[in-house]
Structures are given as C-alpha cells and as structure tokens.
Design an enzyme around this catalytic site. Structure first.
Site, PDB file in Angstrom:
ATOM      1  CB  SER A 141      -0.990  -0.006   1.169  1.00 31.12           C
ATOM      2  OG  SER A 141      -0.326   0.123   2.395  1.00 31.12           O
TER       3      SER A 141
ATOM      4  CG  ASN B  26      12.482   1.382   6.663  1.00 29.93           C
ATOM      5  OD1 ASN B  26      11.762   0.703   5.924  1.00 29.93           O
ATOM      6  ND2 ASN B  26      12.536   1.182   7.981  1.00 29.93           N
TER       7      ASN B  26
ATOM      8  CG  HIS C 165       9.577   1.396  11.975  1.00 32.75           C
ATOM      9  ND1 HIS C 165       9.837   0.044  11.819  1.00 32.75           N
ATOM     10  CD2 HIS C 165       9.273   1.576  13.282  1.00 32.75           C
ATOM     11  CE1 HIS C 165       9.710  -0.559  12.994  1.00 32.75           C
ATOM     12  NE2 HIS C 165       9.363   0.342  13.890  1.00 32.75           N
TER      13      HIS C 165
ATOM     14  CG  ASP D 179      13.393  -0.286  12.256  1.00 29.84           C
ATOM     15  OD1 ASP D 179      13.332  -0.167  11.026  1.00 29.84           O
ATOM     16  OD2 ASP D 179      12.888  -1.248  12.877  1.00 29.84           O
TER      17      ASP D 179
HETATM   18  C1  GAR Z   1       3.849  -0.712   6.746  1.00 23.74           C
HETATM   19  O1  GAR Z   1       3.106  -0.443   7.903  1.00 23.74           O
HETATM   20  C2  GAR Z   1       5.306  -0.398   6.981  1.00 23.74           C
HETATM   21  O2  GAR Z   1       5.515   0.725   7.793  1.00 23.74           O
HETATM   22  C3  GAR Z   1       5.773  -1.648   7.674  1.00 23.74           C
HETATM   23  O3  GAR Z   1       5.138  -2.688   6.978  1.00 23.74           O
HETATM   24  C4  GAR Z   1       3.899  -2.199   6.448  1.00 23.74           C
HETATM   25  C5  GAR Z   1       3.886  -2.483   4.959  1.00 23.74           C
HETATM   26  O4  GAR Z   1       2.627  -2.201   4.418  1.00 23.74           O
HETATM   27  N1  GAR Z   1       7.178  -1.781   7.658  1.00 23.74           N
HETATM   28  C6  GAR Z   1       7.874  -2.294   8.653  1.00 23.74           C
HETATM   29  O5  GAR Z   1       7.377  -2.727   9.667  1.00 23.74           O
HETATM   30  C7  GAR Z   1       9.375  -2.331   8.417  1.00 23.74           C
HETATM   31  N2  GAR Z   1      10.059  -2.382   9.660  1.00 23.74           N
HETATM   32  P1  GAR Z   1       2.429  -2.094   2.858  1.00 23.74           P
HETATM   33  O6  GAR Z   1       3.037  -3.353   2.235  1.00 23.74           O
HETATM   34  O7  GAR Z   1       0.942  -2.049   2.679  1.00 23.74           O
HETATM   35  O8  GAR Z   1       3.115  -0.851   2.379  1.00 23.74           O
END
Ligand code: GAR
Length: 233
Positions: free
Chosen positions: A32, A126, A128, A164
């Site tokens: 997303s 990144n 987070h 992070d």
């Molecule tokens: C998001 O919430 C992102 O911040 C998190 O994974 C999700 C991915 O959603 N990332 C982490 O936790 C990395 N440490 P998406 O695939 O719908 O973009």
C-alpha cells in the site's frame, strides 16, 4: 552520512523538465505504501519516478500494483540464495541494470547488511510504523498496544546499518484508542504512512535533505506549509 549537495537540486528540480530520480521500491507484501508512491509519482512535477519494484516474496499484491502501473518488477526470493550477500548481490545487479538512483524500503521485511546499506548511504529511505526511536523491529503495533501508549504513528528515515535507526526525515502521529486492535491501529497509522512517504521521497529526490550531526535538515526548496506538516523540521 553523506550530505546531499546543491547540485542535486539542480539535477532533479520540480519543474518536470529536469531528469527525475529513478527509484526502486523494495517490498515484501501488500504494497500500500508502494501504491502511495506510484500515485504521487504520476504527477508530472513529482521529482522521482518509480522505475523498479523488487520483492523478496513471490505473488504478493504489491507486484500486481507495480504491473498495473507499468513498472518493471523482479522477484528475488531470499531463500533461493546461499546467503545474505548473494541475495543482496542479486538486488544490486537489478538496481544497476535499471540505473536506479534512490531506494525506498516499503514493508521490505529483510534486514540489509552494513555493506549494502553503506553503498546506498543518504540515498535509501525506510518507513516504519512507530514514532522512532520507540518500537524498533517487528510486531510494532502489538508492542505499542501492550505498552499502553496513547499516541503512536510512523517515521520515514534514512537507512543506516543499525535497524530502524537512521536520521529521521519526517514523522506523523496518531491517537491510540482504548479499544484499538492491532488491525485498527495499523490502519490508522497506514493512512498517515501513505501521506508521509511520498512527501519524504520528494524531498530526497529534489535534493532538499541535508544531514548534519546525524540529523536531517530541510533546505529552502521545502515550503513553509510543507514544514508545518512535518513537525520538528
Ligand atoms: C507498513 O506499515 C510499513 O511501515 C511496515 O510494513 C507495512 C507495509 O505495508 N514496515 C515495517 O514494519 C518495516 N520495519 P504495505 O506493504 O501495505 O506498504
């Protein structure tokens, strides 16, 4: 951390005539955030184009999103490689062959080695789902709920070798409700992620970020209203 000099602003301006920065988005799932970046990059004056999507997981929805937007994709399942170095060498090869300038990690759930990170220092973002430095790592929303925090949010940061932990580019906060679940809190944070990440990438691509003493400063290319939407900058 390398400074991003004024020449970069000239090279990748916001008028649509200067070359756009070529961005690879690395994903592991639904994508997303990738979609938010694709949508933003569709604007003619956005200073970056999404030129490649790399997934370490086959068949994820993010790959469909990229294909629908006409962006080339490559799937590199990490288990197909002997070790982390070989996996990253394959990523690096694809980045080079697609003339990639910048990387966005967007739900990419593999830890990158210090060597890889060093090669992209100052050029890799990144996102987070917490207000770093709180709740680094995995299971972030569950840990935030267990800690009873009343405010959470998301952070876009430059990637350094420590997980992070890189210089913070932008953050957005959301309230945590007493009856929140991991799903409801994640959704509230994700909505902010989708707003924040395209803006942070635009700043990096336009050469508007500088790092001094481990802290991000925004240059004059960023308007005062944009600054207000990213408290602390
Ligand atoms: C998001 O919430 C992102 O911040 C998190 O994974 C999700 C991915 O959603 N990332 C982490 O936790 C990395 N440490 P998406 O695939 O719908 O973009």
């Amino acid at each position: 951390m390398a400074d991003i000099e004024g020449a970069d602003i000239e090279r990748a301006g916001r008028d649509g005539r200067t070359p756009k920065r070529r961005v690879a988005v690395l994903i592991s799932g639904g994508g997303s955030n990738l979609q938010a970046l694709l949508d933003a990059a569709a604007a003619p004056d956005y200073p970056a184009e999404i030129a490649l999507v790399v997934s370490n997981v086959a068949g994820v929805h993010g790959l469909d999103r990229a294909a629908k937007a006409g962006v080339p994709t490559v799937t590199l399942p990490h288990r197909d490689f002997d070790d982390r170095a070989a996996f990253e060498a394959a990523i690096a090869e694809n980045l080079a062959s697609n003339a990639i300038d910048l990387i966005c990690l967007a739900g990419f759930m593999r830890i990158l080695t210090a060597d890889f990170v060093r090669a992209w220092e100052g050029r890799m973002l990144n996102i987070h789902p917490s207000l770093l430095p709180a709740f680094k790592g995995r299971d972030v929303q569950a840990r935030a709920l267990a800690a009873g925090v009343k405010i959470s949010g998301c952070t876009v940061h430059l990637v350094t070798a420590d997980l992070d932990d890189g210089p913070i580019v932008a953050q957005a906060a959301v309230p945590v409700a007493a009856d929140d679940t991991v799903a409801s809190l994640s959704a509230r944070i994700l909505a902010e992620e989708h707003r924040l990440y395209p803006r942070a990438l635009a700043w990096l691509a336009a050469g508007a970020l500088k790092v001094a003493d481990g802290q991000v400063q925004l240059t004059g290319a960023v308007t005062s209203s944009e600054r207000l939407q990213s408290p602390g900058i």
